[in-house]
Each structure stands twice: as C-alpha cells, then as structure tokens.
Write a protein that holds these residues in place. Structure first.
Motif, mmCIF file in Angstrom:
data_model
loop_
_atom_site.group_PDB
_atom_site.id
_atom_site.type_symbol
_atom_site.label_atom_id
_atom_site.label_comp_id
_atom_site.label_asym_id
_atom_site.label_seq_id
_atom_site.Cartn_x
_atom_site.Cartn_y
_atom_site.Cartn_z
ATOM 1 N N LYS A 47 68.356 -2.929 31.742
ATOM 2 C CA LYS A 47 67.145 -3.700 31.516
ATOM 3 C C LYS A 47 66.467 -3.991 32.848
ATOM 4 C CE LYS A 47 65.420 -7.749 29.131
ATOM 5 N NZ LYS A 47 65.738 -8.858 28.249
ATOM 6 N N LEU A 48 65.128 -3.907 32.854
ATOM 7 C CA LEU A 48 64.344 -4.146 34.060
ATOM 8 C C LEU A 48 63.171 -5.049 33.694
ATOM 9 C CD1 LEU A 48 63.538 -3.424 37.022
ATOM 10 C CD2 LEU A 48 62.301 -1.485 36.052
ATOM 11 N N THR A 49 62.959 -6.080 34.469
ATOM 12 C CA THR A 49 61.839 -6.989 34.242
ATOM 13 C C THR A 49 60.784 -6.724 35.308
ATOM 14 O OG1 THR A 49 63.339 -8.667 33.369
ATOM 15 C CG2 THR A 49 61.149 -9.401 34.042
ATOM 16 N N LEU A 50 59.543 -6.514 34.864
ATOM 17 C CA LEU A 50 58.442 -6.234 35.779
ATOM 18 C C LEU A 50 57.319 -7.232 35.581
ATOM 19 C CD1 LEU A 50 58.218 -2.388 35.181
ATOM 20 C CD2 LEU A 50 59.268 -3.517 37.127
ATOM 21 N N ASN A 51 56.625 -7.556 36.639
ATOM 22 C CA ASN A 51 55.419 -8.369 36.560
ATOM 23 C C ASN A 51 54.225 -7.446 36.785
ATOM 24 O OD1 ASN A 51 56.724 -10.901 36.227
ATOM 25 N ND2 ASN A 51 57.224 -10.876 38.404
ATOM 26 N N ILE A 52 53.470 -7.212 35.715
ATOM 27 C CA ILE A 52 52.337 -6.291 35.766
ATOM 28 C C ILE A 52 51.134 -6.975 35.139
ATOM 29 C CG2 ILE A 52 51.505 -4.017 35.057
ATOM 30 C CD1 ILE A 52 54.400 -3.105 34.873
ATOM 31 N N ASP A 53 49.965 -6.683 35.680
ATOM 32 C CA ASP A 53 48.726 -7.242 35.160
ATOM 33 C C ASP A 53 48.616 -6.960 33.655
ATOM 34 O OD1 ASP A 53 45.571 -6.637 34.603
ATOM 35 O OD2 ASP A 53 45.867 -8.285 36.027
ATOM 36 N N GLU A 54 48.188 -7.966 32.903
ATOM 37 C CA GLU A 54 48.123 -7.885 31.445
ATOM 38 C C GLU A 54 47.249 -6.732 30.960
ATOM 39 O OE1 GLU A 54 46.860 -10.744 27.723
ATOM 40 O OE2 GLU A 54 47.354 -11.668 29.635
ATOM 41 N N THR A 55 46.128 -6.495 31.628
ATOM 42 C CA THR A 55 45.220 -5.413 31.226
ATOM 43 C C THR A 55 45.905 -4.057 31.368
ATOM 44 O OG1 THR A 55 43.660 -6.704 32.561
ATOM 45 C CG2 THR A 55 42.782 -4.879 31.354
ATOM 46 N N ILE A 56 46.642 -3.894 32.445
ATOM 47 C CA ILE A 56 47.342 -2.629 32.666
ATOM 48 C C ILE A 56 48.405 -2.432 31.595
ATOM 49 C CG2 ILE A 56 48.874 -1.394 34.252
ATOM 50 C CD1 ILE A 56 47.339 -2.768 36.550
ATOM 51 N N ILE A 57 49.096 -3.487 31.234
ATOM 52 C CA ILE A 57 50.120 -3.396 30.193
ATOM 53 C C ILE A 57 49.495 -2.976 28.866
ATOM 54 C CG2 ILE A 57 51.777 -4.710 28.812
ATOM 55 C CD1 ILE A 57 52.316 -6.392 31.330
ATOM 56 N N GLU A 58 48.383 -3.603 28.506
ATOM 57 C CA GLU A 58 47.714 -3.255 27.248
ATOM 58 C C GLU A 58 47.249 -1.805 27.255
ATOM 59 O OE1 GLU A 58 47.789 -5.036 24.491
ATOM 60 O OE2 GLU A 58 48.950 -6.480 25.677
ATOM 61 N N ASN A 59 46.669 -1.355 28.367
ATOM 62 C CA ASN A 59 46.228 0.040 28.474
ATOM 63 C C ASN A 59 47.418 0.992 28.385
ATOM 64 O OD1 ASN A 59 43.571 -0.751 28.749
ATOM 65 N ND2 ASN A 59 43.601 -0.658 30.972
ATOM 66 N N ALA A 60 48.507 0.625 29.027
ATOM 67 C CA ALA A 60 49.713 1.462 28.998
ATOM 68 C C ALA A 60 50.300 1.521 27.591
ATOM 69 C CB ALA A 60 50.739 0.930 29.988
ATOM 70 N N LYS A 61 50.294 0.412 26.892
ATOM 71 C CA LYS A 61 50.793 0.391 25.516
ATOM 72 C C LYS A 61 49.946 1.292 24.629
ATOM 73 C CE LYS A 61 53.003 -4.166 25.337
ATOM 74 N NZ LYS A 61 52.946 -5.520 24.754
ATOM 75 N N SER A 62 48.628 1.227 24.798
ATOM 76 C CA SER A 62 47.736 2.083 24.015
ATOM 77 C C SER A 62 48.005 3.549 24.320
ATOM 78 C CB SER A 62 46.270 1.762 24.322
ATOM 79 O OG SER A 62 45.957 0.460 23.937
ATOM 80 N N TYR A 63 48.152 3.858 25.600
ATOM 81 C CA TYR A 63 48.427 5.236 26.011
ATOM 82 C C TYR A 63 49.749 5.722 25.408
ATOM 83 C CZ TYR A 63 49.415 9.274 28.945
ATOM 84 O OH TYR A 63 49.723 10.534 29.382
ATOM 85 N N ALA A 64 50.770 4.875 25.482
ATOM 86 C CA ALA A 64 52.080 5.233 24.951
ATOM 87 C C ALA A 64 52.009 5.467 23.439
ATOM 88 C CB ALA A 64 53.095 4.138 25.278
ATOM 89 N N LYS A 65 51.274 4.618 22.748
ATOM 90 C CA LYS A 65 51.145 4.762 21.295
ATOM 91 C C LYS A 65 50.414 6.052 20.942
ATOM 92 C CE LYS A 65 49.714 2.245 17.186
ATOM 93 N NZ LYS A 65 49.130 1.029 16.655
ATOM 94 N N GLU A 66 49.336 6.353 21.648
ATOM 95 C CA GLU A 66 48.568 7.577 21.396
ATOM 96 C C GLU A 66 49.413 8.825 21.634
ATOM 97 O OE1 GLU A 66 45.138 7.382 23.909
ATOM 98 O OE2 GLU A 66 44.326 5.640 22.849
ATOM 99 N N ASN A 67 50.336 8.740 22.594
ATOM 100 C CA ASN A 67 51.177 9.885 22.936
ATOM 101 C C ASN A 67 52.551 9.838 22.275
ATOM 102 O OD1 ASN A 67 49.689 11.581 25.087
ATOM 103 N ND2 ASN A 67 49.250 9.448 25.582
ATOM 104 N N GLU A 68 52.710 8.900 21.351
ATOM 105 C CA GLU A 68 53.934 8.751 20.561
ATOM 106 C C GLU A 68 55.192 8.690 21.433
ATOM 107 O OE1 GLU A 68 53.805 11.915 17.713
ATOM 108 O OE2 GLU A 68 52.135 11.008 16.629
ATOM 109 N N VAL A 69 55.135 7.825 22.425
ATOM 110 C CA VAL A 69 56.270 7.613 23.315
ATOM 111 C C VAL A 69 56.382 6.109 23.571
ATOM 112 C CG1 VAL A 69 54.906 7.916 25.422
ATOM 113 C CG2 VAL A 69 57.333 8.381 25.483
ATOM 114 N N SER A 70 57.596 5.638 23.777
ATOM 115 C CA SER A 70 57.750 4.208 24.046
ATOM 116 C C SER A 70 57.273 3.904 25.462
ATOM 117 C CB SER A 70 59.213 3.789 23.898
ATOM 118 O OG SER A 70 59.989 4.325 24.952
ATOM 119 N N LEU A 71 56.882 2.677 25.674
ATOM 120 C CA LEU A 71 56.440 2.250 26.999
ATOM 121 C C LEU A 71 57.587 2.373 28.004
ATOM 122 C CD1 LEU A 71 54.113 1.183 28.670
ATOM 123 C CD2 LEU A 71 54.730 -1.129 27.964
#
Length: 80
Positions: free
Chosen positions: A4-28
């Motif tokens: 397990k790894l805990t990261l502090n990342i800007d909320e906007t980047i996280i949301e964009n990354a989640k969308s990208y991951a979902k579109e590409n059918e891969v987990s974040l």
C-alpha cells in the motif's frame, strides 16, 4: 507482492486520472504502477541502436546556419 502507498496529489489531477483509467478500463493503481515501472525501467535499460539507425548516422550535415540570413537572402531574390 503488493504494498500500500499513500500519495498526496492535487484533487483535479486525481479526478482526471480516474476518468482516464475508467476510459481505458484499468484501475488507477495499475495505471500508476505501470507509469512508475516505465520511469524506472528506462534508467536501467540499455538503449540499443538498430542497424538501420546506425547506417544513417552522419548522413545529414548539421552545420550551424544563420536561418534568418538565409530567409532574407531567399526573399530578396524572390522579390527582386
């Protein structure tokens, strides 16, 4: 083995990354794991030059040119 790894990342980047991951059918998590793997493997991987690239080495003469002067000369000839 997963850790397990805990990261502090800007909320906007996280949301964009989640969308990208979902579109590409891969987990974040897998997306970040693949990215970190690509970063670390580039440093350790020795770059090999293909025979084709090796044969093209030195074909192009990359002398320093004064492109502004060349353009000015071309335009003065063109419109003279």
């Amino acid at each position: 083995m997963s850790t397990k790894l805990t990261l502090n990342i800007d909320e906007t980047i996280i949301e964009n990354a989640k969308s990208y991951a979902k579109e590409n059918e891969v987990s974040l998590s897998k997306l970040i794991e693949n990215y970190l793997h690509s970063l670390t493997s580039k440093k350790s991987a020795k770059k090999e030059i293909s025979p084709l690239v090796e044969s093209l080495t030195g074909v192009i003469d990359l002398q320093k040119k004064d492109y502004k002067k060349s353009r000015a000369d071309y335009l003065s000839k063109k419109y003279a």
